[in-house]
Design an enzyme around this catalytic site. Structure first.
Site, PDB file in Angstrom:
ATOM      1  N   GLU A 155      29.656  35.268 -52.694  1.00  0.00           N
ATOM      2  CA  GLU A 155      29.126  35.790 -53.949  1.00  0.00           C
ATOM      3  C   GLU A 155      30.331  36.014 -54.857  1.00  0.00           C
ATOM      4  OE1 GLU A 155      26.659  39.373 -56.102  1.00  0.00           O
ATOM      5  OE2 GLU A 155      28.034  39.812 -54.484  1.00  0.00           O
ATOM      6  N   ASP A 171      29.220  39.199 -49.545  1.00  0.00           N
ATOM      7  CA  ASP A 171      28.918  40.059 -50.679  1.00  0.00           C
ATOM      8  C   ASP A 171      30.195  40.350 -51.477  1.00  0.00           C
ATOM      9  OD1 ASP A 171      26.840  41.720 -51.918  1.00  0.00           O
ATOM     10  OD2 ASP A 171      28.101  43.409 -51.333  1.00  0.00           O
TER      11      ASP A 171
HETATM   12  C1  NOJ Z   1      25.885  42.318 -54.510  1.00  0.00           C
HETATM   13  C2  NOJ Z   1      24.532  42.324 -53.866  1.00  0.00           C
HETATM   14  O1  NOJ Z   1      23.935  41.078 -54.038  1.00  0.00           O
HETATM   15  C3  NOJ Z   1      23.767  43.453 -54.514  1.00  0.00           C
HETATM   16  O2  NOJ Z   1      22.401  43.412 -54.198  1.00  0.00           O
HETATM   17  C4  NOJ Z   1      24.411  44.737 -54.092  1.00  0.00           C
HETATM   18  O3  NOJ Z   1      23.766  45.807 -54.739  1.00  0.00           O
HETATM   19  C5  NOJ Z   1      25.899  44.752 -54.471  1.00  0.00           C
HETATM   20  N1  NOJ Z   1      26.563  43.536 -54.135  1.00  0.00           N
HETATM   21  C6  NOJ Z   1      26.617  45.840 -53.728  1.00  0.00           C
HETATM   22  O4  NOJ Z   1      26.690  45.517 -52.364  1.00  0.00           O
END
Ligand code: NOJ
Length: 529
Positions: free
Chosen positions: A266, A202
């Site tokens: 990500e 993440d």
């Molecule tokens: C990215 C995640 O994909 C999202 O769903 C989340 O709200 C934020 N990061 C914070 O963790």
């Protein structure tokens, strides 16, 4: 699986939002046992790996992205034994399991934070980012990604502020602290020892903050639209170069496992050069990095081709691209790229599954699921609620998987209340599409099968071709050409011959082409010589 096949490079990966995939116990919430029960569908489809959004215990202020225990499973979703069974059952079908790691922040209910708050000398205090007030207010101008308000929250008892780049219930960890690094090494090992094949990380670009906590700069002409919405350039509260060191450390740890575990990031950066840097200069960081410029390009040959060509030209030879059109944050491709039009969705699926790189499908993409309209009282996403009515929140793309046309959509029992409303399952569901040879589901499967049987489609080079406007065509390896007409006019392409291995509407499968071919509006062809 052929011995030289690399599952995460040559295969097709699939993202599951666990609360919404399949509910095994009738409580209206999807769970791990539900995923186990649906493995046959995924095996039939030809999927090689699953990325499952967070399953760790969470107060669900941000639906799993606020973790309160990194080495357990949320009771609503299952148990550690269910994880073991999932890994084993998926393994039987040659499907690997990727979990979601949330290292940037914990929940404010995590025992580390419960200890840290309230006293400057608490044992776990330095695991988080604390700072003194400045001129009676927050320590600097950093704004939260979720809401354009200060990213700092005052802890009255200790008189200091803590940082939260997301919700105030998601305090940011202090990645300058060695203990944080060691704790996370341990968390990675814990899941790898259980057979988890890797992690999606993440906000991989956000972990480290500027040590001096310098103010972010105001937006300027170059600032992208997302940062503009927040109101500043996120250059000091995230996007620091030192994040690369952490990823290198994890890559070394992951590579030591047998078989090596993989890291998917990500990498939410809109500059392709910066995104590609996350593979590492020596290819020693992420195995796969999500390409958000691609995700946000519109479905027309020009915009997407530009991103793909640039990505291809910037990537190091050993690095491997990732293509995706939907996820639990950005929305569903059937809605955002295709406005619900099935011919467009078929083209989008053909594109994802034939480009050079790893495709990630999002649950429901295989049947062309679209996002239902939701009313404010149906929302569960804090971001959707905060910004209602615009921009659209994230609940629309998190609604339950549509397995059957009946009440409950085969996701849950007809009596249960699903945690989020179910879309139009009568119009779009797995069961009906399984019976229809020309359905989107069968097209998706045929594309996956074709890819699995074609070394050109798996690892062959990508070479774009000169085409009339509206068309995007490319050669893959020695024998495959893909032509997508992403426009409403029929076009004729010259100098193409061979056999149509697959057409998006299935009418032309097996046709022979001699030298020129007309491609209908929103039609795609895979041609093999
Ligand atoms: C990215 C995640 O994909 C999202 O769903 C989340 O709200 C934020 N990061 C914070 O963790």
């Amino acid at each position: 699986m052929p011995a030289d096949k690399v599952w995460w490079r040559d295969g097709v990966l699939y993202q599951i939002y666990p609360r919404s995939f399949s509910d095994s116990n009738g409580d209206g919430i999807g769970d791990l046992r539900g995923i186990i029960e649906r493995l046959d569908h995924l095996g039939w489809l030809g999927i090689d790996g699953l990325w499952i959004n967070p399953v760790m215990p969470s107060p669900n202020m941000d639906w799993g992205y606020d973790v309160s225990d990194y080495k357990a499973v949320d009771p609503e979703l299952g148990t550690l034994e269910d994880v073991d069974e999932l890994v084993a059952e998926a393994g039987q079908r040659d499907i690997r399991i990727l979990f979601d790691l949330v290292p940037n922040h914990t929940s404010d209910q995590h025992p580390w934070f419960r200890d840290a708050i309230g006293s400057r000398t608490a044992r776990y205090r330095d695991l988080y980012v604390w700072a003194d007030p400045k001129e009676g207010g927050p320590p600097n101008n950093w704004l939260s990604v979720f809401g354009g308000e200060s990213a700092w929250e005052l802890d009255e008892a200790s008189g200091q502020y803590y940082l939260h780049n997301f919700l105030r219930h998601q305090p940011d960890l202090n990645w300058w602290n060695d203990q944080v690094r060691e704790e996370f090494d341990d968390i990675l090992r814990f899941w790898f020892d259980r057979g988890v094949a890797g992690f999606r990380i993440d906000v991989a670009h956000a972990m480290i903050k500027d040590r001096e906590l310098r103010d972010n700069l105001p937006v300027d002409d170059e600032t992208d639209e997302r940062a503009r919405r927040i109101g500043q350039q996120p250059i000091y509260n995230m996007n620091r170069p030192e994040a690369h060191e952490v990823i290198q450390r994890w890559r070394a740890l992951s590579d030591r496992f047998d078989p090596p575990r993989i890291l998917v990031g990500e990498t939410f950066v809109l500059d392709l050069g910066k995104m590609i840097a996350f593979y590492g200069e020596r290819n020693d960081e992420l195995n796969l990095a999500f390409n958000f410029p691609f995700v946000f390009a519109s479905l027309d040959g020009g915009a997407l081709r530009k991103v793909v060509d640039e990505t291809e030209s910037l990537l190091l030879p050993e690095s491997w691209p990732v293509w995706t059109g939907s996820n639990h944050d950005v929305g569903r491709l059937g809605t955002r790229w295709c406005e619900g039009a099935e011919d467009r969705t078929r083209c989008a699926l053909m594109m994802l599954l034939t480009l050079r790189g790893t495709p990630f499908l999002y649950y429901g993409d295989e049947i062309g699921m679209v996002e239902p309209e939701l009313t404010k009282d149906q929302l569960r996403d804090p971001v959707g609620l905060r910004f209602w009515p615009e921009p659209r929140g994230r609940d629309g793309c998190r609604t339950p998987m549509q397995w059957t046309p009946e009440k409950g959509a085969g996701f849950t029992t007809p009596e249960a209340t699903p945690w989020l409303p179910i879309g139009d399952a009568g119009a779009c569901n797995v069961a009906d599409q399984r019976h229809e040879a020309r359905s989107v589901l069968h097209l998706t499967r045929a594309l996956i099968m074709l890819r699995a049987s074609s070394p050109d489609l798996q690892t062959g080079s990508y070479e774009p071709l000169e085409t009339p406007q509206g068309v995007w065509a490319w050669r893959r390896g020695e024998r495959v050409t893909v032509a997508l007409n992403l426009s409403s006019q029929e076009v004729t392409l010259e100098d193409l011959s061979g056999e149509v291995a697959l057409s998006t509407n299935r009418d032309r499968d097996g046709d022979r082409i001699g030298d020129r071919v007309s491609v209908g509006p929103w039609e795609g062809l895979v041609i093999q010589t």
